[in-house]
Structures are given as structure tokens and as C-alpha cells.
Design a protein around this motif. Structure first.
Motif, PDB file in Angstrom:
ATOM      1  N   GLN A  23       9.181  48.204  56.087  1.00 23.67           N
ATOM      2  CA  GLN A  23      10.227  49.236  56.066  1.00 23.67           C
ATOM      3  C   GLN A  23      11.093  49.143  54.805  1.00 23.67           C
ATOM      4  O   GLN A  23      11.788  50.096  54.455  1.00 23.67           O
ATOM      5  CB  GLN A  23      11.096  49.147  57.322  1.00 23.67           C
ATOM      6  CG  GLN A  23      12.012  47.936  57.392  1.00 23.67           C
ATOM      7  CD  GLN A  23      12.826  47.871  58.677  1.00 23.67           C
ATOM      8  OE1 GLN A  23      12.717  48.725  59.538  1.00 23.67           O
ATOM      9  NE2 GLN A  23      13.650  46.837  58.809  1.00 23.67           N
ATOM     10  N   ARG A  24      11.040  48.006  54.115  1.00 25.88           N
ATOM     11  CA  ARG A  24      11.787  47.871  52.859  1.00 25.88           C
ATOM     12  C   ARG A  24      11.075  48.548  51.698  1.00 25.88           C
ATOM     13  O   ARG A  24      11.719  48.922  50.712  1.00 25.88           O
ATOM     14  CB  ARG A  24      12.008  46.388  52.525  1.00 25.88           C
ATOM     15  CG  ARG A  24      12.907  45.662  53.497  1.00 25.88           C
ATOM     16  CD  ARG A  24      13.352  44.322  52.929  1.00 25.88           C
ATOM     17  NE  ARG A  24      12.222  43.405  52.744  1.00 25.88           N
ATOM     18  CZ  ARG A  24      11.862  42.487  53.632  1.00 25.88           C
ATOM     19  NH1 ARG A  24      12.528  42.373  54.768  1.00 25.88           N
ATOM     20  NH2 ARG A  24      10.845  41.686  53.399  1.00 25.88           N
ATOM     21  N   ASP A  25       9.750  48.680  51.790  1.00 23.18           N
ATOM     22  CA  ASP A  25       8.959  49.141  50.641  1.00 23.18           C
ATOM     23  C   ASP A  25       8.273  50.487  50.833  1.00 23.18           C
ATOM     24  O   ASP A  25       7.804  51.082  49.859  1.00 23.18           O
ATOM     25  CB  ASP A  25       7.874  48.098  50.314  1.00 23.18           C
ATOM     26  CG  ASP A  25       8.461  46.734  49.979  1.00 23.18           C
ATOM     27  OD1 ASP A  25       9.503  46.708  49.300  1.00 23.18           O
ATOM     28  OD2 ASP A  25       7.886  45.718  50.393  1.00 23.18           O
ATOM     29  N   GLU A  27       7.851  54.408  53.238  1.00 24.17           N
ATOM     30  CA  GLU A  27       8.340  55.334  54.256  1.00 24.17           C
ATOM     31  C   GLU A  27       7.494  55.080  55.504  1.00 24.17           C
ATOM     32  O   GLU A  27       6.287  55.346  55.500  1.00 24.17           O
ATOM     33  CB  GLU A  27       8.203  56.780  53.800  1.00 24.17           C
ATOM     34  CG  GLU A  27       8.680  57.784  54.834  1.00 24.17           C
ATOM     35  CD  GLU A  27       8.416  59.219  54.436  1.00 24.17           C
ATOM     36  OE1 GLU A  27       8.884  60.121  55.159  1.00 24.17           O
ATOM     37  OE2 GLU A  27       7.727  59.440  53.415  1.00 24.17           O
ATOM     38  N   CYS A  28       8.102  54.586  56.558  1.00 22.99           N
ATOM     39  CA  CYS A  28       7.350  54.125  57.729  1.00 22.99           C
ATOM     40  C   CYS A  28       7.619  54.997  58.952  1.00 22.99           C
ATOM     41  O   CYS A  28       8.735  55.472  59.165  1.00 22.99           O
ATOM     42  CB  CYS A  28       7.716  52.682  58.068  1.00 22.99           C
ATOM     43  SG  CYS A  28       7.179  51.472  56.833  1.00 22.99           S
ATOM     44  N   ASP A  65      14.907  48.998  61.499  1.00 28.04           N
ATOM     45  CA  ASP A  65      16.104  49.729  61.088  1.00 28.04           C
ATOM     46  C   ASP A  65      15.842  51.235  61.103  1.00 28.04           C
ATOM     47  O   ASP A  65      15.079  51.733  60.272  1.00 28.04           O
ATOM     48  CB  ASP A  65      16.503  49.279  59.683  1.00 28.04           C
ATOM     49  CG  ASP A  65      17.820  49.878  59.217  1.00 28.04           C
ATOM     50  OD1 ASP A  65      18.371  50.731  59.930  1.00 28.04           O
ATOM     51  OD2 ASP A  65      18.284  49.486  58.129  1.00 28.04           O
ATOM     52  N   ALA A  67      17.569  53.500  60.015  1.00 26.81           N
ATOM     53  CA  ALA A  67      18.014  54.111  58.765  1.00 26.81           C
ATOM     54  C   ALA A  67      16.934  54.031  57.693  1.00 26.81           C
ATOM     55  O   ALA A  67      16.975  54.753  56.699  1.00 26.81           O
ATOM     56  CB  ALA A  67      19.296  53.426  58.267  1.00 26.81           C
ATOM     57  N   ARG A  68      15.948  53.162  57.898  1.00 21.89           N
ATOM     58  CA  ARG A  68      14.875  52.989  56.919  1.00 21.89           C
ATOM     59  C   ARG A  68      13.535  53.519  57.410  1.00 21.89           C
ATOM     60  O   ARG A  68      12.641  53.796  56.603  1.00 21.89           O
ATOM     61  CB  ARG A  68      14.717  51.496  56.582  1.00 21.89           C
ATOM     62  CG  ARG A  68      15.889  50.904  55.821  1.00 21.89           C
ATOM     63  CD  ARG A  68      15.613  49.448  55.505  1.00 21.89           C
ATOM     64  NE  ARG A  68      16.584  48.896  54.570  1.00 21.89           N
ATOM     65  CZ  ARG A  68      16.530  47.659  54.081  1.00 21.89           C
ATOM     66  NH1 ARG A  68      15.546  46.853  54.442  1.00 21.89           N
ATOM     67  NH2 ARG A  68      17.444  47.230  53.235  1.00 21.89           N
ATOM     68  N   ALA A  69      13.362  53.613  58.711  1.00 18.10           N
ATOM     69  CA  ALA A  69      12.071  54.024  59.284  1.00 18.10           C
ATOM     70  C   ALA A  69      12.300  55.088  60.346  1.00 18.10           C
ATOM     71  O   ALA A  69      13.387  55.201  60.908  1.00 18.10           O
ATOM     72  CB  ALA A  69      11.357  52.813  59.884  1.00 18.10           C
ATOM     73  N   THR A  70      11.252  55.873  60.604  1.00 13.51           N
ATOM     74  CA  THR A  70      11.307  56.893  61.654  1.00 13.51           C
ATOM     75  C   THR A  70      10.758  56.303  62.942  1.00 13.51           C
ATOM     76  O   THR A  70       9.606  55.860  62.991  1.00 13.51           O
ATOM     77  CB  THR A  70      10.465  58.124  61.248  1.00 13.51           C
ATOM     78  OG1 THR A  70      11.055  58.722  60.083  1.00 13.51           O
ATOM     79  CG2 THR A  70      10.419  59.147  62.363  1.00 13.51           C
TER      80      THR A  70
END
Length: 393
Positions: A23-25, A27-28, A65, A67-70
Motif C-alpha cells: 500500500q506504500r508503493d 494503488e491497491c 490504511d 487513506a492509501r488503499a481501497t
């Protein structure tokens, strides 16, 4: 993930830790696979509903998170079912029957008196392909055992593009190139291509590629045309995803086997501290250590497998040396593990507590994720419907 029960430490170390890195690298998209759960748990649908929200809280507790992943629920994005249906029109039956896990799962199901001779279970790899292709994924994070499922998805995308991604010019050029093979080689090419596209015969594909590459009557452009025709390449409506191999840590259970609900040897992600302490303290150890003074062999001890996951190098060295020299008892060897697992679970519980206290937050996260997933799915399905001729004005 399928919502079939509480998540345990095997899920965290085998899957969720990879999600946290991804999820840091990237779009998940992470989703609750409730339709997939129905393929094997159709007789107990109520249990699925009960597990959905607890599983999402486990994800959040592990550090996923929103805010980072769907994050979304599969059945709340109905386009998955539509794409599954349209892909089924061009997917050969033999491709599904040769999925490695199909017969294995059926054999296990018989032992549990579960009937998996259903259309839904046969088609679950195709639904899995629809899940992947819907988001035009570049990468699918899996362990080696799941790589065949991604390869099937690639073949399905290739076959769909073959039927619906080519115009008349593509077919005419392929027909012209095939005619240059000569009567004998044309027959061989068509036979090999049929064996691959209808039966998934990889040897036939390799033979046909060799035939085309070595043919003296074809120029470079015609060879490229026939290789594309052979593999089903055309306009890329559904891009072929690639395998992204991830670390698949084998988390040992309380009995030394792989941690699994089936073996009843698990520690849940948010387990009760007293149960965790008691479960690890009562774990079996090296059977050769009957008395305190008997030396042991760490490699024969299930507790040592947990040390490999949770202990640093110094603690592992201390545990291994003490075991071999019978310098202390097995309970003393287990104490650092109990402390490490309890500390990890305290973090899980701290992150989970706000969502346990206010379940509405979880539903808001899923509502937002479902809306985002539906927007992405709508874009894909607009292209798919146009390609299959299902746009009527």
C-alpha cells in the motif's frame, strides 16, 4: 480475503504484512470476497455476514490504511458478476477443470462431507479472474502456490482480447499470413492453435511458435501477426496482469503444523491475552525432552518455529543453546515468545479499539471504498460492453 472466520497470526505474517508494504508503493484494492466464500460455505450464509465486519476490523488493526488503499466488499460492486458472466462466454471448460486447486479442494470437501460439485465452485477461478481484470491490474501479489491462478487470468484476458479486441483488418492479415504456410503447415498450425486456445496445451503453443519462427515463407511482420493470432493477442481491452511474488511466510501453529482454522491450532489476531499465554505455554516441544535434564533438538520442536518468526538473533541463539544443553526447561524457553506475541497483539487491540467502539467508522470506510471501486469498475465495463456489442442506442 474470504470472510470465513476470525483472522489469525498466519494471516498477518503470511498476507497482511505484504499488504502493508504494497500500500506504500502501489494503488491497491483489498476486498472482502463474500461471493467467493459462498462457493464453499453456501450452506451457512449467515456465518459469512457475521465475519465480514470483524475481518475488516482485523485489517485495520493490522495497519491496512484506507487513506492509501481501497477497501470494499465484493458483492457491493455488482460489475464483478457481470464481467464474470461475459468472461464465461469465451472460457473453455477444460481450462477451469485443470486448475490445480479444483480437484484438491474437492477431495478435502469430501472428507468434510461438503458437496462442491457445483457450477459456482467450478467457476470460482473465473470469478477470481474477473476480480483482477476489473481493475486492469498491472500486478497481482500472490505466493507461488497461487501463481497458476494469475496465469489462468492472463490466458482468459488474452482469449477475450482475441475475440473482442480485433477488427476485420486483423483477421484478414492473419488469414493471408496463414495461407503462406503451405497446406501441411497450415493444418499443423491450426491444430496446435486449437489445442492451446481450447485446452490450454502449453506444449502445443510452444510447438506452434517454433513452427512460425522457423518458417521460410514468412517475413518478420507476418510472423509477428501469426504469433499474435496464435496467442490471442489483439487490442488490449483487458490488460494481462503479472505475478508479483510476495514473501509467503509459513506461520507455524500451536502444534507445529501450518496455522489453520482447519487444524484448530491458531492464535487469533486479537485473541484474549490469557488464552494466548496458556496456549503457548502448553505447546508441545521436542518429544525427546522427557525430563528437564534431557537435551533437546530445536529443529524437532514446534516452539523453535515460533522463535524463527518472533525472536531476534540473540534470543534464538540463547534458546537453541539452552535446549541442546538442557540448561533450562521448555517453559522458560517459551517466555520470550509469550512476551513478543502479547506485545504484538496489544498493538492490534489498540488500533482496533476505536472501530470496535464505533462500528459506524468501519461502515463509512467500506462505503467510501465501494464507491471508489464502482467508479473504477464502471470505466472497465464501459469498454467491455462496447467490445462485446452490448451497447444499444
Amino acid at each position: 480475503m474470504r470472510p470465513t472466520g476470525r483472522l489469525h497470526l498466519g494471516h498477518y505474517h503470511g498476507v497482511l504484512k505484504n499488504w502493508l508494504r504494497l500500500q506504500r508503493d502501489y494503488e491497491c484494492f483489498f476486498f472482502v470476497a463474500d461471493w467467493h466464500a459462498l462457493t464453499t460455505h453456501y450452506a451457512r450464509p449467515g456465518a459469512i455476514a457475521a465475519h465480514v465486519w470483524e475481518m475488516v476490523i482485523d485489517w485495520l488493526a493490522a495497519g491496512v490504511d484506507p487513506a492509501r488503499a481501497t477497501l470494499f466488499i465484493q458483492s457491493r460492486v455488482p460489475q464483478h458478476a457481470e464481467l464474470h458472466l461475459l468472461l464465461s462466454m469465451v472460457t473453455p471448460l477444460a481450462w477451469l477443470e485443470r486448475v490445480p486447486s479444483f480437484k484438491e479442494q474437492q477431495a478435502h470437501a469430501k472428507a468434510r462431507a461438503v458437496d462442491l460439485a457445483t457450477y459456482g465452485f467450478l467457476g470460482y477461478p473465473l470469478l477470481q479472474s474477473a476480480d483482477i481484470l476489473m481493475y486492469r491490474a498491472a500486478h497481482v501479489p500472490v505466493g507461488e502456490d497461487q501463481a497458476p491462478h494469475v496465469e489462468l487470468t492472463r490466458e482468459i484476458a488474452r482469449r477475450f482480447n482475441h475475440f473482442f479486441g480485433r477488427g476485420d483488418d486483423f483477421e484478414r492479415a492473419a488469414t493471408t499470413a496463414i495461407a503462406r504456410l503451405g497446406k501441411r503447415d497450415t493444418k499443423a498450425y491450426n491444430n496446435l492453435r486449437r489445442r492451446f486456445t481450447e485446452g490450454g496445451d502449453r506444449d502445443a503453443l510452444a510447438q506452434a511458435q517454433q513452427l512460425v519462427a522457423a518458417h521460410a515463407n514468412l517475413d518478420a511482420a507476418q510472423k509477428h501477426q501469426l504469433l499474435g493470432h496464435l496467442e490471442g493477442r489483439g487490442r488490449s481491452i483487458l490488460p494481462e496482469p503479472r505475478v508479483l511474488l510476495t514473501d509467503a511466510a509459513k506461520m507455524p501453529g500451536l502444534d507445529g503444523q501450518k496455522m489453520s482454522k482447519s487444524y484448530d491450532n491458531l492464535i487469533a489476531l486479537r485473541d484474549e491475552p490469557k488464552r494466548v499465554q496458556k496456549a503457548i505455554a502448553s505447546m508441545p516441544t521436542d518429544p525427546a525432552r522427557v525430563r528437564l535434564t534431557d537435551p533437546g533438538d530445536p529443529d524437532k520442536c514446534p516452539v523453535w518455529q515460533l522463535h524463527r518468526v518472533y525472536s531476534d538473533a540473540d534470543t534464538r541463539a540463547w534458546a537453541a543453546a539452552g535446549c541442546r544443553a538442557a540448561a533450562f526447561g521448555c517453559l522458560e524457553c517459551k517466555r520470550p515468545l509469550i512476551d513478543a506475541v502479547l506485545a504484538e497483539q496489544e498493538e492490534f487491540r489498540d488500533r482496533a479499539r476505536p472501530f470496535e467502539d464505533d462500528p459506524g467508522q468501519v461502515r463509512d470506510i467500506i462505503d467510501a471504498g465501494c464507491a471508489n471501486a464502482r467508479r473504477a469498475a464502471a470505466e472497465t465495463m464501459a469498454m467491455v460492453r462496447e467490445a462485446v456489442g452490448a451497447v444499444y442506442e
